[in-house]
Design an enzyme around this catalytic site. Structure first.
Site, PDB file in Angstrom:
ATOM      1  N   TYR A 118     -84.100 -15.543  20.110  1.00 37.08           N
ATOM      2  CA  TYR A 118     -83.878 -16.039  18.754  1.00 37.08           C
ATOM      3  C   TYR A 118     -85.212 -16.441  18.137  1.00 37.08           C
ATOM      4  O   TYR A 118     -85.961 -17.231  18.713  1.00 37.08           O
ATOM      5  CB  TYR A 118     -82.928 -17.239  18.747  1.00 37.08           C
ATOM      6  CG  TYR A 118     -82.514 -17.613  17.340  1.00 37.08           C
ATOM      7  CD1 TYR A 118     -81.461 -16.961  16.716  1.00 37.08           C
ATOM      8  CD2 TYR A 118     -83.208 -18.576  16.622  1.00 37.08           C
ATOM      9  CE1 TYR A 118     -81.101 -17.270  15.413  1.00 37.08           C
ATOM     10  CE2 TYR A 118     -82.857 -18.890  15.320  1.00 37.08           C
ATOM     11  CZ  TYR A 118     -81.804 -18.231  14.723  1.00 37.08           C
ATOM     12  OH  TYR A 118     -81.460 -18.527  13.428  1.00 37.08           O
ATOM     13  N   GLN A 244    -100.075 -30.702  14.635  1.00 36.73           N
ATOM     14  CA  GLN A 244     -98.697 -30.832  15.111  1.00 36.73           C
ATOM     15  C   GLN A 244     -97.816 -31.553  14.103  1.00 36.73           C
ATOM     16  O   GLN A 244     -96.633 -31.247  13.956  1.00 36.73           O
ATOM     17  CB  GLN A 244     -98.681 -31.576  16.450  1.00 36.73           C
ATOM     18  CG  GLN A 244     -99.409 -30.843  17.555  1.00 36.73           C
ATOM     19  CD  GLN A 244     -98.955 -29.398  17.681  1.00 36.73           C
ATOM     20  OE1 GLN A 244     -97.779 -29.130  17.896  1.00 36.73           O
ATOM     21  NE2 GLN A 244     -99.876 -28.459  17.515  1.00 36.73           N
ATOM     22  N   HIS A 247     -95.806 -29.525  11.439  1.00 32.54           N
ATOM     23  CA  HIS A 247     -94.642 -28.718  11.826  1.00 32.54           C
ATOM     24  C   HIS A 247     -93.389 -29.177  11.096  1.00 32.54           C
ATOM     25  O   HIS A 247     -92.573 -28.364  10.673  1.00 32.54           O
ATOM     26  CB  HIS A 247     -94.404 -28.812  13.338  1.00 32.54           C
ATOM     27  CG  HIS A 247     -95.131 -27.772  14.124  1.00 32.54           C
ATOM     28  ND1 HIS A 247     -94.857 -26.427  14.026  1.00 32.54           N
ATOM     29  CD2 HIS A 247     -96.125 -27.886  15.041  1.00 32.54           C
ATOM     30  CE1 HIS A 247     -95.651 -25.755  14.835  1.00 32.54           C
ATOM     31  NE2 HIS A 247     -96.429 -26.611  15.462  1.00 32.54           N
ATOM     32  N   GLU A 311     -94.108 -32.562  25.238  1.00 33.67           N
ATOM     33  CA  GLU A 311     -94.132 -31.093  25.189  1.00 33.67           C
ATOM     34  C   GLU A 311     -95.564 -30.600  25.415  1.00 33.67           C
ATOM     35  O   GLU A 311     -95.809 -29.687  26.197  1.00 33.67           O
ATOM     36  CB  GLU A 311     -93.617 -30.638  23.830  1.00 33.67           C
ATOM     37  CG  GLU A 311     -93.647 -29.131  23.621  1.00 33.67           C
ATOM     38  CD  GLU A 311     -93.262 -28.738  22.206  1.00 33.67           C
ATOM     39  OE1 GLU A 311     -93.006 -27.543  21.987  1.00 33.67           O
ATOM     40  OE2 GLU A 311     -93.228 -29.612  21.307  1.00 33.67           O
ATOM     41  N   HIS A 312     -96.513 -31.195  24.707  1.00 34.80           N
ATOM     42  CA  HIS A 312     -97.934 -30.843  24.830  1.00 34.80           C
ATOM     43  C   HIS A 312     -98.726 -32.093  25.198  1.00 34.80           C
ATOM     44  O   HIS A 312     -98.567 -33.130  24.548  1.00 34.80           O
ATOM     45  CB  HIS A 312     -98.490 -30.299  23.510  1.00 34.80           C
ATOM     46  CG  HIS A 312     -97.653 -29.241  22.879  1.00 34.80           C
ATOM     47  ND1 HIS A 312     -96.988 -29.427  21.687  1.00 34.80           N
ATOM     48  CD2 HIS A 312     -97.364 -27.984  23.278  1.00 34.80           C
ATOM     49  CE1 HIS A 312     -96.327 -28.326  21.372  1.00 34.80           C
ATOM     50  NE2 HIS A 312     -96.524 -27.440  22.322  1.00 34.80           N
ATOM     51  N   ASP A 345    -100.637 -22.551  20.814  1.00 39.19           N
ATOM     52  CA  ASP A 345     -99.552 -22.106  19.943  1.00 39.19           C
ATOM     53  C   ASP A 345     -99.603 -20.608  19.687  1.00 39.19           C
ATOM     54  O   ASP A 345     -98.575 -19.987  19.412  1.00 39.19           O
ATOM     55  CB  ASP A 345     -99.628 -22.832  18.594  1.00 39.19           C
ATOM     56  CG  ASP A 345     -98.970 -24.198  18.632  1.00 39.19           C
ATOM     57  OD1 ASP A 345     -98.173 -24.448  19.560  1.00 39.19           O
ATOM     58  OD2 ASP A 345     -99.248 -25.008  17.729  1.00 39.19           O
ATOM     59  N   GLU A 399     -66.935 -30.506  58.542  1.00 40.31           N
ATOM     60  CA  GLU A 399     -66.526 -30.509  57.135  1.00 40.31           C
ATOM     61  C   GLU A 399     -65.030 -30.268  56.973  1.00 40.31           C
ATOM     62  O   GLU A 399     -64.527 -30.220  55.851  1.00 40.31           O
ATOM     63  CB  GLU A 399     -67.301 -29.436  56.363  1.00 40.31           C
ATOM     64  CG  GLU A 399     -68.788 -29.742  56.244  1.00 40.31           C
ATOM     65  CD  GLU A 399     -69.524 -28.739  55.373  1.00 40.31           C
ATOM     66  OE1 GLU A 399     -68.933 -27.691  55.036  1.00 40.31           O
ATOM     67  OE2 GLU A 399     -70.687 -29.007  55.019  1.00 40.31           O
ATOM     68  N   HIS A 404     -63.645 -21.368  58.542  1.00 45.68           N
ATOM     69  CA  HIS A 404     -65.055 -21.028  58.696  1.00 45.68           C
ATOM     70  C   HIS A 404     -65.438 -21.051  60.175  1.00 45.68           C
ATOM     71  O   HIS A 404     -66.120 -20.145  60.676  1.00 45.68           O
ATOM     72  CB  HIS A 404     -65.934 -22.043  57.942  1.00 45.68           C
ATOM     73  CG  HIS A 404     -65.965 -21.858  56.465  1.00 45.68           C
ATOM     74  ND1 HIS A 404     -64.861 -22.020  55.672  1.00 45.68           N
ATOM     75  CD2 HIS A 404     -66.994 -21.525  55.630  1.00 45.68           C
ATOM     76  CE1 HIS A 404     -65.195 -21.809  54.409  1.00 45.68           C
ATOM     77  NE2 HIS A 404     -66.489 -21.498  54.357  1.00 45.68           N
TER      78      HIS A 404
END
Length: 412
Positions: A118, A244, A247, A311-312, A345, A399, A404
């Site tokens: 996207y 930044q 943005h 994020e950065h 970027d 278990e 099994h």
């Protein structure tokens, strides 16, 4: 405004993604309609919300858009693609096959078959986002990469699709595009995973279709955090924060430093640079979301950064490399003033699709691994199986799974 470390600590600690229930209810209706009605609902929502029906943009249009680009911009796109490819080619290697007691243990690494990317629309064409998502997928070996971007798709995005090597591109956006990729329609194939950023409706749609398809993560507003010492340039620090901040009004730019004089100079420099910044009003709002933080020392600055999980994370330090070991939580790290986040970027190499809203505590940035799946293979010899079966049966009975255990007993 300059904050004390204690003023922001609690805020940093409680960060996380939040979701608007009203948005989710709207998105849920769109997803359900597209899943049930297919192309009819897809076109209806596209006309109502974007003003155009969905259409697939042919590759000849991508090529023409590429050829119409300014030569310098074409060269920049090609350089960015080459650097992204080179960065992720190293990661693409993987898997093993090992002899084990007459049998084999192996790990198969296989690319996903089909991925949806996207690419948001809006006022600025996000050429870089297309490169940063499509190129790692193709390096991983994904057979078919399908791009979705709102109509009318910007020529720069079409040109980037041509450079990146995408396979198909649909002019469709919003939650309806996510629904089409997740469920498939008559025209749009169903994908295995959806990646890429978007607005809150796109993020809500990705969250709701997870489980039907994979997703890369849930992105919030962009954020950057800079840790600086007295050697850093106030002019460069202010420019990096504003890069930044522009943005969007929800962006969060932060500067942490034990040097009060530096913070005061940066504060003055921000005011000066804002005067002729085209997106100054947006940047001002973002600066109010973030701020400048005075720490007692660099150790405290790194502790706060790990708490925030940006994020950065930029290290504007005289010698940043030794401090790298202090970094625990960050989407991406940028060392020194010569490696500004703005380069990341666009053209440095790593994808700029990185975790936000504190999710860097448990998630990394988009990479080749996001387009791969790991398949373990077990092929034991009769002797190895017999040797392991007794202990395996003990574990099964512990278990309470007698079936099994009996399966293993028959191998003893």
């Amino acid at each position: 405004m300059i904050y004390a470390a204690e003023e922001v600590r609690a805020r940093f600690a409680r960060r996380g993604l939040s979701f608007d229930p009203t948005v989710e209810e709207i998105v849920r209706g769109i997803l359900e309609a597209v899943r049930e009605e297919g192309d009819e609902a897809l076109d209806r929502f596209s006309r109502d919300l974007d003003g155009y029906p969905v259409e697939e943009v042919p590759k000849r249009a991508w090529r023409e858009a590429y050829e119409d680009l300014d030569e310098d911009l074409r060269d920049a796109l090609e350089t960015a693609r080459e650097r992204i490819e080179a960065f992720y080619r190293e990661e693409a290697r993987g898997g093993f096959l090992r002899a084990e007691g007459g049998g084999v243990l192996a790990q198969l690494v296989r690319p996903l078959e089909r991925v949806g990317v996207y690419v948001p629309g809006g006022s600025a064409p996000l050429l870089s986002t297309l490169l940063m998502t499509v190129v790692p997928a193709k390096v991983a070996g994904v057979r078919e990469v399908i791009v979705a971007s709102p109509p009318k798709v910007h020529p720069g995005v079409l040109a980037a699709a041509w450079v990146a090597g995408a396979d198909r591109l649909f002019a469709m956006g919003g939650a309806q595009a996510i629904a089409a990729l997740a469920y498939g329609t008559g025209r749009v194939p169903r994908v295995d995973k959806i990646v890429g950023p978007g607005n809150r409706y796109v993020v809500a749609a990705k969250r709701l279709v997870y489980g039907t398809v994979g997703i890369d993560g849930l992105a919030g507003p962009t954020e950057t955090m800079i840790i600086a010492d007295g050697s850093a340039s106030p002019r460069l620090l202010a420019a990096d924060l504003l890069a930044q901040a522009e943005h969007g009004p929800d962006s969060e730019p932060w500067l942490l430093s034990p040097d009060r004089a530096l913070l005061e100079r940066v504060e003055a420099e921000l005011s000066r640079q804002l005067q002729d910044l085209p997106r100054a009003e947006v940047a001002r709002q973002a600066l109010e979301k973030g701020g400048l933080v005075l720490t007692k020392d660099l150790e405290e600055a790194f502790a706060l950064a790990n708490l925030y999980a940006p994020e950065h994370l930029s290290l504007a330090l005289s010698d940043p490399l030794p401090w790298l070991e202090k970094v625990q939580n960050a989407g991406g790290v940028f060392l020194g003033e010569g490696s500004p986040e703005a380069l990341g970027d666009y053209i440095a190499g790593p994808s700029h699709v990185m975790p936000t809203s504190g999710t860097a505590r448990f998630q990394g940035g988009l990479a080749v691994r996001d387009f791969l799946k790991v398949i373990p293979v077990v092929g034991l010899s009769e002797g190895a199986a017999r040797e392991l079966a007794k202990k395996g049966a003990l574990l099964a009975r512990a278990e309470g799974l007698e079936g099994h255990a009996r399966s293993l007993d028959l191998r003893r």
